[in-house]
Design an enzyme around this catalytic site. Sequence first.
Site, PDB file in Angstrom:
ATOM      1  N   MET A   1       1.134  -1.273   0.263  1.00  0.00           N
ATOM      2  CA  MET A   1      -0.245   0.690  -0.223  1.00  0.00           C
ATOM      3  C   MET A   1       0.938   1.314   0.327  1.00  0.00           C
ATOM      4  O   MET A   1       1.746   1.479   0.937  1.00  0.00           O
ATOM      5  CB  MET A   1      -0.738  -0.629   1.349  1.00  0.00           C
ATOM      6  CG  MET A   1      -1.656  -0.240   1.246  1.00  0.00           C
ATOM      7  SD  MET A   1      -2.900  -0.866   2.264  1.00  0.00           S
ATOM      8  CE  MET A   1      -2.557  -1.214   3.866  1.00  0.00           C
TER       9      MET A   1
ATOM     10  N   ARG B   1      -6.365  -2.434   3.399  1.00  0.00           N
ATOM     11  CA  ARG B   1      -6.966  -1.239   4.354  1.00  0.00           C
ATOM     12  C   ARG B   1      -7.183  -2.079   5.728  1.00  0.00           C
ATOM     13  O   ARG B   1      -7.576  -1.327   7.064  1.00  0.00           O
ATOM     14  CB  ARG B   1      -8.461  -0.517   3.493  1.00  0.00           C
ATOM     15  CG  ARG B   1      -8.159  -0.268   2.140  1.00  0.00           C
ATOM     16  CD  ARG B   1      -9.634  -0.352   1.807  1.00  0.00           C
ATOM     17  NE  ARG B   1      -9.298  -1.298   1.044  1.00  0.00           N
ATOM     18  CZ  ARG B   1     -10.856  -1.595   0.656  1.00  0.00           C
ATOM     19  NH1 ARG B   1     -11.538  -0.231  -0.011  1.00  0.00           N
ATOM     20  NH2 ARG B   1     -11.623  -2.673  -0.352  1.00  0.00           N
TER      21      ARG B   1
ATOM     22  N   CYS C   1      -2.228  -1.804 -10.154  1.00  0.00           N
ATOM     23  CA  CYS C   1      -2.664  -0.640  -9.774  1.00  0.00           C
ATOM     24  C   CYS C   1      -3.772  -0.163 -10.687  1.00  0.00           C
ATOM     25  O   CYS C   1      -3.656   0.540 -11.833  1.00  0.00           O
ATOM     26  CB  CYS C   1      -1.103   0.013  -9.764  1.00  0.00           C
ATOM     27  SG  CYS C   1      -1.483   2.041  -9.249  1.00  0.00           S
TER      28      CYS C   1
ATOM     29  N   GLN D   1       7.638  -4.927  -4.159  1.00  0.00           N
ATOM     30  CA  GLN D   1       7.187  -4.331  -5.626  1.00  0.00           C
ATOM     31  C   GLN D   1       7.657  -2.934  -6.178  1.00  0.00           C
ATOM     32  O   GLN D   1       7.276  -2.404  -5.796  1.00  0.00           O
ATOM     33  CB  GLN D   1       5.495  -4.580  -4.547  1.00  0.00           C
ATOM     34  CG  GLN D   1       4.790  -4.110  -6.296  1.00  0.00           C
ATOM     35  CD  GLN D   1       3.485  -4.460  -5.223  1.00  0.00           C
ATOM     36  OE1 GLN D   1       3.150  -2.655  -5.590  1.00  0.00           O
ATOM     37  NE2 GLN D   1       1.820  -4.474  -5.925  1.00  0.00           N
TER      38      GLN D   1
ATOM     39  N   ASN E   1      -7.285 -11.682  -2.345  1.00  0.00           N
ATOM     40  CA  ASN E   1      -7.677 -10.199  -2.101  1.00  0.00           C
ATOM     41  C   ASN E   1      -8.577  -9.675  -1.984  1.00  0.00           C
ATOM     42  O   ASN E   1      -9.142  -9.099  -3.173  1.00  0.00           O
ATOM     43  CB  ASN E   1      -6.262  -9.114  -2.956  1.00  0.00           C
ATOM     44  CG  ASN E   1      -5.753  -8.004  -2.341  1.00  0.00           C
ATOM     45  OD1 ASN E   1      -6.101  -7.105  -2.781  1.00  0.00           O
ATOM     46  ND2 ASN E   1      -6.002  -7.298  -0.612  1.00  0.00           N
ATOM     47  N   GLY E   2      -9.123  -9.033  -1.557  1.00  0.00           N
ATOM     48  CA  GLY E   2     -10.078  -7.619  -0.978  1.00  0.00           C
ATOM     49  C   GLY E   2     -11.019  -8.122  -0.657  1.00  0.00           C
ATOM     50  O   GLY E   2     -11.736  -8.437   0.084  1.00  0.00           O
TER      51      GLY E   2
END
Length: 330
Positions: free
Chosen positions: A19, A229, A102, A72, A204-205
Amino acid sequence: MAKIGNIDVGDFPLLLAPMEDVSDPPFRALCKEQGADVVYTEFISSEGLIRDAAKSTMKLDIYEKERPVGIQIFGANLESMLQSVEIVEKSGPDIIDINFGCPVKKVVSKGAGAGILKDVDLMVSLTKAMVEHTNLPVTVKTRLGWDHDSIKILEVAEKLQDVGCQAISIHGRTRAQMYKGEADWAPIAEVKNNPRMHIPVFGNGDVDSPEKAMEMRDSYGLDGAMIGRASIGYPWFFREVKHYFKTGEHMAPPTLEERVDAARRHLQMAIDWKGERLGVFETRRHYTNYFKGIPHFKEYRMKMVTSDDSIDVFKAFDEVEKEFAGYEFA
Ligand SMILES: Cc1cc2nc3c(=O)[nH]c(=O)nc-3n(C[C@H](O)[C@H](O)[C@H](O)COP(=O)(O)O)c2cc1C
């Protein structure tokens, strides 16, 4: 037991998501202490790296205590990506991750990040070249597709595996969705259930509760959960998920003392790493979550997020510790 290359990352590992401006060394250290099994740096521009842009090279700092750690990078130019691999290797990461997910315009418009989802051949050839250019395991983080009508993740994942990608993390949204709607894990499970797939497939998510992490593991059968998050200002999320997996029960939330201690250490590590001004500024976004739930907190929060001097922020932490001692978080 999931493995990324030769790295044993345990049974259903929890991965700290890359992030921007969040997954820096201080935050990664806190998440690691609280149970994150693999941590990733924020994305780093390959173009910035090869030009030795100070902002990009600073992001390469990694520490022993956070291993295994993945760095990354993003970009769409083969030569720049290969040169970046060489630069990144010098920092000694355990994993090199490629950002193919992204969604922001400035990245996508250059064909990088999720922009590459429009050109699967390039995505695959870039990955292949990078795998051949390093001895480190190369992993990919991506989205389901460019938009709803062009979801090809099943085919994409197979192709990436075939050229040597060692694990894939899939955010269950398309680029067109940005962060809207709900992440769809079903196509991620399809990737996992493809009998040809043998590398770990991480979901993910929207993993924002221990129950959801469990659902990802048990109902969707994925190999691990990448968490973004839910961890911002709440590194305890990792231990809470692990506790739930082990006992089926929710762990008590962190005490006020633990929260103040984390905030203090976070700020101090940030200052030690990037200096007073940036350290104070960039740690601000975490405080709201660190102290979420405390009534009438505005006065203290304002001090934390508006003071430019760390002495004042540390003072605000002391005041909170005294004022709300024993406060029971729900
Ligand atoms: C503040 C912020 C910065 C992000 N920066 C990156 C990044 O540098 N690289 C990347 O691959 N994804 C990035 N993402 C996406 C996350 O890694 C993750 O895919 C997304 O937030 C969905 O997971 P979550 O619902 O657990 O947050 C970012 C997300 C947020 C909220």
